[in-house]
Scaffold this motif. Structure first.
Motif, PDB file in Angstrom:
ATOM      1  N   ARG A 195      43.187  31.828  45.349  1.00 50.85           N
ATOM      2  CA  ARG A 195      42.473  30.824  46.147  1.00 50.85           C
ATOM      3  C   ARG A 195      43.248  29.512  46.177  1.00 50.85           C
ATOM      4  NH1 ARG A 195      36.860  30.641  43.727  1.00 50.85           N
ATOM      5  NH2 ARG A 195      37.211  32.881  43.798  1.00 50.85           N
ATOM      6  N   PHE A 202      41.806  47.588  46.527  1.00 48.47           N
ATOM      7  CA  PHE A 202      41.146  46.430  47.146  1.00 48.47           C
ATOM      8  C   PHE A 202      41.333  46.433  48.669  1.00 48.47           C
ATOM      9  CE2 PHE A 202      41.175  41.991  48.625  1.00 48.47           C
ATOM     10  CZ  PHE A 202      39.880  41.630  48.266  1.00 48.47           C
ATOM     11  N   PHE A 252      40.361  38.101  50.229  1.00 48.39           N
ATOM     12  CA  PHE A 252      41.085  38.145  48.948  1.00 48.39           C
ATOM     13  C   PHE A 252      40.871  36.837  48.175  1.00 48.39           C
ATOM     14  CE2 PHE A 252      45.599  39.107  47.068  1.00 48.39           C
ATOM     15  CZ  PHE A 252      45.000  39.475  45.869  1.00 48.39           C
ATOM     16  N   ASP A 289      44.903  47.330  36.380  1.00 49.09           N
ATOM     17  CA  ASP A 289      43.727  46.643  36.908  1.00 49.09           C
ATOM     18  C   ASP A 289      44.078  45.274  37.467  1.00 49.09           C
ATOM     19  OD1 ASP A 289      44.312  45.437  34.548  1.00 49.09           O
ATOM     20  OD2 ASP A 289      42.272  45.498  33.729  1.00 49.09           O
ATOM     21  N   GLU A 290      45.371  44.949  37.467  1.00 46.45           N
ATOM     22  CA  GLU A 290      45.808  43.665  38.006  1.00 46.45           C
ATOM     23  C   GLU A 290      45.943  43.767  39.529  1.00 46.45           C
ATOM     24  OE1 GLU A 290      49.604  40.895  37.275  1.00 46.45           O
ATOM     25  OE2 GLU A 290      49.219  42.359  35.692  1.00 46.45           O
ATOM     26  N   LEU A 291      45.432  42.776  40.248  1.00 48.01           N
ATOM     27  CA  LEU A 291      45.578  42.784  41.710  1.00 48.01           C
ATOM     28  C   LEU A 291      46.964  42.231  42.022  1.00 48.01           C
ATOM     29  CD1 LEU A 291      42.065  41.418  42.711  1.00 48.01           C
ATOM     30  CD2 LEU A 291      43.007  43.625  43.398  1.00 48.01           C
ATOM     31  N   ASN A 292      47.916  43.140  42.251  1.00 50.31           N
ATOM     32  CA  ASN A 292      49.289  42.657  42.420  1.00 50.31           C
ATOM     33  C   ASN A 292      50.140  43.655  43.200  1.00 50.31           C
ATOM     34  OD1 ASN A 292      51.335  40.847  42.158  1.00 50.31           O
ATOM     35  ND2 ASN A 292      51.772  41.269  40.000  1.00 50.31           N
ATOM     36  N   PHE A 311      37.548  36.716  46.595  1.00 55.50           N
ATOM     37  CA  PHE A 311      37.397  37.705  45.513  1.00 55.50           C
ATOM     38  C   PHE A 311      38.123  37.276  44.241  1.00 55.50           C
ATOM     39  CE2 PHE A 311      38.609  41.574  43.242  1.00 55.50           C
ATOM     40  CZ  PHE A 311      37.399  42.262  43.208  1.00 55.50           C
ATOM     41  N   ASP A 312      39.285  36.664  44.376  1.00 58.45           N
ATOM     42  CA  ASP A 312      40.146  36.388  43.222  1.00 58.45           C
ATOM     43  C   ASP A 312      40.548  34.911  43.221  1.00 58.45           C
ATOM     44  OD1 ASP A 312      42.064  36.262  41.243  1.00 58.45           O
ATOM     45  OD2 ASP A 312      43.137  38.059  41.894  1.00 58.45           O
ATOM     46  N   TRP A 313      40.048  34.164  42.232  1.00 62.23           N
ATOM     47  CA  TRP A 313      40.327  32.718  42.200  1.00 62.23           C
ATOM     48  C   TRP A 313      41.821  32.417  42.091  1.00 62.23           C
ATOM     49  CZ3 TRP A 313      42.915  30.618  38.084  1.00 62.23           C
ATOM     50  CH2 TRP A 313      42.990  31.404  36.934  1.00 62.23           C
ATOM     51  N   ARG A 314      42.589  33.363  41.542  1.00 64.47           N
ATOM     52  CA  ARG A 314      44.029  33.074  41.332  1.00 64.47           C
ATOM     53  C   ARG A 314      44.792  32.930  42.639  1.00 64.47           C
ATOM     54  NH1 ARG A 314      45.410  37.948  37.590  1.00 64.47           N
ATOM     55  NH2 ARG A 314      44.073  38.809  39.222  1.00 64.47           N
TER      56      ARG A 314
END
Ligand code: ZN
Length: 336
Positions: free
Chosen positions: A301, A216, A293, A196-199, A296-299
């Motif tokens: 940003r 995604f 992206f 489930d990690e966006l990577n 969607f994902d603060w990491r």
């Protein structure tokens, strides 16, 4: 694609793929108003649909960019899987749906125009032998296992490294043969990891993308952008990767690429966009992808771990896209 096929896929992935967006119930549901599909089978369908997308995009990137890759190999373009690599929960569905049997490799994806496609092979074909040498079915195991199918794929890779191969395969219960003439491609497997990690990442031998990250990406163009970035790390020789000659790979001298300021991530963004464009994908979607992206994902940003912020990456890609458009307009080769 020899990752463990677990049943623990995350809801975010299922939702993002769109395959099962309407399914919230725990019991079997009707598919297309008829067939009852159990939740485990739904997960298998979602996972293998994503596998096919990743195989299709990976195939185009790796064949179109073979001349830029430090490691190359003879590729049939197919994506293989075997019953034994699935968890006990998913395995019965994999066997029924794809006609899999033990460690024997079955074709999960056959990208259009690939060597396997040109040889007449199709999704669902089960490979039995290569150049007269039998592939092994192995012994039944309760848990997911990879050794047996890995050994079979190793045999196939070694045969392919020498040139065209004769394949015996089973389709709808009939045994047939085909001759596969492989194509030159970058020598890196693309692996889809259930997570489930966006990577996404690269390790010198393979490109990895998680199910969440692949899910995604809304289009093949976006998926090509992400995989192109990882392939670019290989093309650029980042992180001192030197290993080769495994499973039929060979090394080759590649053209020196134009130096780019701003560190390895920015270089990989730039070269990755070129790799996607060279493979015929729409590279103009790059900036919008990074902004989406980032929202969607603060990491992503904010800048961290050597990665620029999503907005900085979007702006840099706008410049690269302008460069690509200018080269296209003046009919210059798309070499980064
Ligand atoms: Zn990177």
């Amino acid at each position: 694609m020899l990752n463990r096929r677990s049943s623990a896929l995350v809801p975010a992935f299922l939702l993002l793929t769109g395959v099962l967006a309407a399914c919230g119930s725990k019991g079997p549901v009707a598919e297309a108003g008829q067939e009852m599909v159990a939740p485990a089978e739904q997960r298998l369908i979602a996972l293998t649909n994503l596998d096919q997308r990743v195989a299709r995009v990976g195939y185009r990137l790796s064949t179109a960019n073979a001349e830029l890759c430090p490691a190359v190999r003879n590729s049939p373009g197919w994506l293989l899987h075997a019953a034994s690599q699935y968890s006990p929960e998913l395995r019965p569905y994999a066997e029924t749906r794809f006609g899999l049997d033990g460690d024997l490799p079955g074709l999960l994806a056959v990208p259009e125009g690939s060597a396997a496609d040109l040889a007449g092979l199709r999704r669902g074909d089960l490979l039995l032998s290569v150049n007269g040498e039998a592939l092994t079915r192995g012994v039944a195991r309760r848990t997911a296992a990879f050794e047996g199918v890995e050994a079979n794929i190793h045999k196939l890779d070694l045969a392919l490294a020498a040139g065209p191969i004769e394949i015996a395969f089973r389709r709808d219960g009939n045994d047939q043969t085909a001759r596969v003439t492989p194509q030159r491609a970058c020598g890196y497997d693309v692996q889809l990891d259930p997570s489930d990690e966006l990577n996404a990442r690269a390790d010198g031998k393979r490109l990895f993308i998680t199910t969440a990250m692949a899910g995604f990406t809304a289009t093949d163009d976006e998926l090509a952008l992400v995989l192109g970035h990882e392939l670019a790390h290989h093309v650029l020789g980042h992180r001192g990767w030197h290993e080769a000659e495994t499973r039929g790979r060979q090394t080759q001298t590649v053209p020196a690429l134009a130096a780019t300021a701003g560190g390895s991530e920015r270089q990989a963004d730039r070269v990755g966009l070129y790799l996607a464009a060279r493979a015929g994908f729409d590279s103009s979607i790059g900036p919008a992808f990074w902004r989406r992206f980032g929202a969607f994902d603060w990491r992503v940003r904010y800048p961290q771990w050597g990665h620029p912020s999503a907005e900085a990456r979007a702006r840099a890609l706008e410049e690269v896209q302008a460069e690509i458009s200018a080269r296209r307009a003046s009919r210059q080769p798309l070499v980064p």
